[in-house]
Design a protein around this motif. Structure first.
Motif, PDB file in Angstrom:
ATOM      1  N   ASN A  14      44.766  49.221  53.986  1.00 25.95           N
ATOM      2  CA  ASN A  14      44.627  47.898  53.179  1.00 25.95           C
ATOM      3  C   ASN A  14      45.082  48.210  51.733  1.00 25.95           C
ATOM      4  OD1 ASN A  14      43.213  46.809  55.399  1.00 25.95           O
ATOM      5  ND2 ASN A  14      41.719  48.114  54.682  1.00 25.95           N
ATOM      6  N   SER A  16      47.581  47.376  49.631  1.00 24.05           N
ATOM      7  CA  SER A  16      48.540  45.758  49.457  1.00 24.05           C
ATOM      8  C   SER A  16      46.788  44.865  48.829  1.00 24.05           C
ATOM      9  CB  SER A  16      49.238  44.902  49.940  1.00 24.05           C
ATOM     10  OG  SER A  16      49.304  44.169  49.311  1.00 24.05           O
ATOM     11  N   GLN A  17      45.550  45.273  50.131  1.00 26.07           N
ATOM     12  CA  GLN A  17      44.611  43.978  49.670  1.00 26.07           C
ATOM     13  C   GLN A  17      43.686  44.584  48.537  1.00 26.07           C
ATOM     14  OE1 GLN A  17      42.291  43.433  52.580  1.00 26.07           O
ATOM     15  NE2 GLN A  17      40.372  42.658  51.243  1.00 26.07           N
ATOM     16  N   ILE A  19      45.099  46.355  45.756  1.00 25.72           N
ATOM     17  CA  ILE A  19      45.465  46.408  44.749  1.00 25.72           C
ATOM     18  C   ILE A  19      44.899  44.794  44.009  1.00 25.72           C
ATOM     19  CG2 ILE A  19      47.665  46.413  43.039  1.00 25.72           C
ATOM     20  CD1 ILE A  19      46.283  49.219  43.436  1.00 25.72           C
ATOM     21  N   ASN A  20      44.836  43.672  44.773  1.00 29.93           N
ATOM     22  CA  ASN A  20      45.072  42.541  44.482  1.00 29.93           C
ATOM     23  C   ASN A  20      43.521  42.438  44.325  1.00 29.93           C
ATOM     24  OD1 ASN A  20      47.274  41.762  45.130  1.00 29.93           O
ATOM     25  ND2 ASN A  20      47.358  40.910  46.658  1.00 29.93           N
ATOM     26  N   GLU A  21      42.670  42.905  44.817  1.00 31.10           N
ATOM     27  CA  GLU A  21      41.176  42.716  44.112  1.00 31.10           C
ATOM     28  C   GLU A  21      40.911  43.656  42.979  1.00 31.10           C
ATOM     29  OE1 GLU A  21      38.411  43.504  47.667  1.00 31.10           O
ATOM     30  OE2 GLU A  21      39.605  42.566  48.952  1.00 31.10           O
ATOM     31  N   PHE A  23      43.224  43.799  41.129  1.00 27.69           N
ATOM     32  CA  PHE A  23      43.537  43.210  39.948  1.00 27.69           C
ATOM     33  C   PHE A  23      42.507  41.050  38.806  1.00 27.69           C
ATOM     34  CE2 PHE A  23      47.083  40.043  38.024  1.00 27.69           C
ATOM     35  CZ  PHE A  23      47.615  40.082  36.829  1.00 27.69           C
ATOM     36  N   TYR A  24      42.894  40.755  40.565  1.00 28.61           N
ATOM     37  CA  TYR A  24      42.335  39.460  40.474  1.00 28.61           C
ATOM     38  C   TYR A  24      40.502  39.452  40.555  1.00 28.61           C
ATOM     39  CZ  TYR A  24      47.059  38.010  41.264  1.00 28.61           C
ATOM     40  OH  TYR A  24      48.400  37.985  41.082  1.00 28.61           O
TER      41      TYR A  24
END
Length: 97
Positions: A14, A16-17, A19-21, A23-24
């Motif tokens: 997971n 990509s998920q 990294i997004n969590e 960052f965001y």
């Protein structure tokens, strides 16, 4: 900031998920392997904080270096020898390798 513990397998699957969590959602992931923490995935804003913490002298590392020095040389180190500025100390250590 929220710490989330994740296995290396789940982090890989997971990524990509994750990294997004990071960052965001301002989460910090602690990547675990065999029940032990192996890495931290943290927002880039935290990097300066980590670098500052890493640049402070680590008493355990200093004692380990002193023990290695004492093992391989007859010359004994003093406490003032351990206060060598970091760039000079690093270059002296790299010369040994």
């Amino acid at each position: 900031m929220t710490n989330v513990y994740i296995s290396t397998a789940d982090a890989k699957q997971n990524f990509s998920q994750v990294i997004n969590e990071v960052f965001y959602a301002a989460k910090r992931y602690v990547v675990m392997s065999h029940g032990k923490p192996k890495a931290i995935i943290t927002p880039i804003e935290d990097v300066d904080t980590h670098n500052t913490a890493l640049s402070k002298p680590n008493r355990g590392a200093i004692y380990s270096l002193k023990a290695l020095h004492d093992r391989f040389t007859t010359e004994k180190l003093t406490s003032t020898d351990l206060e060598i500025p970091r760039p000079e100390r690093d270059s002296a250590i790299s010369d040994l390798c």
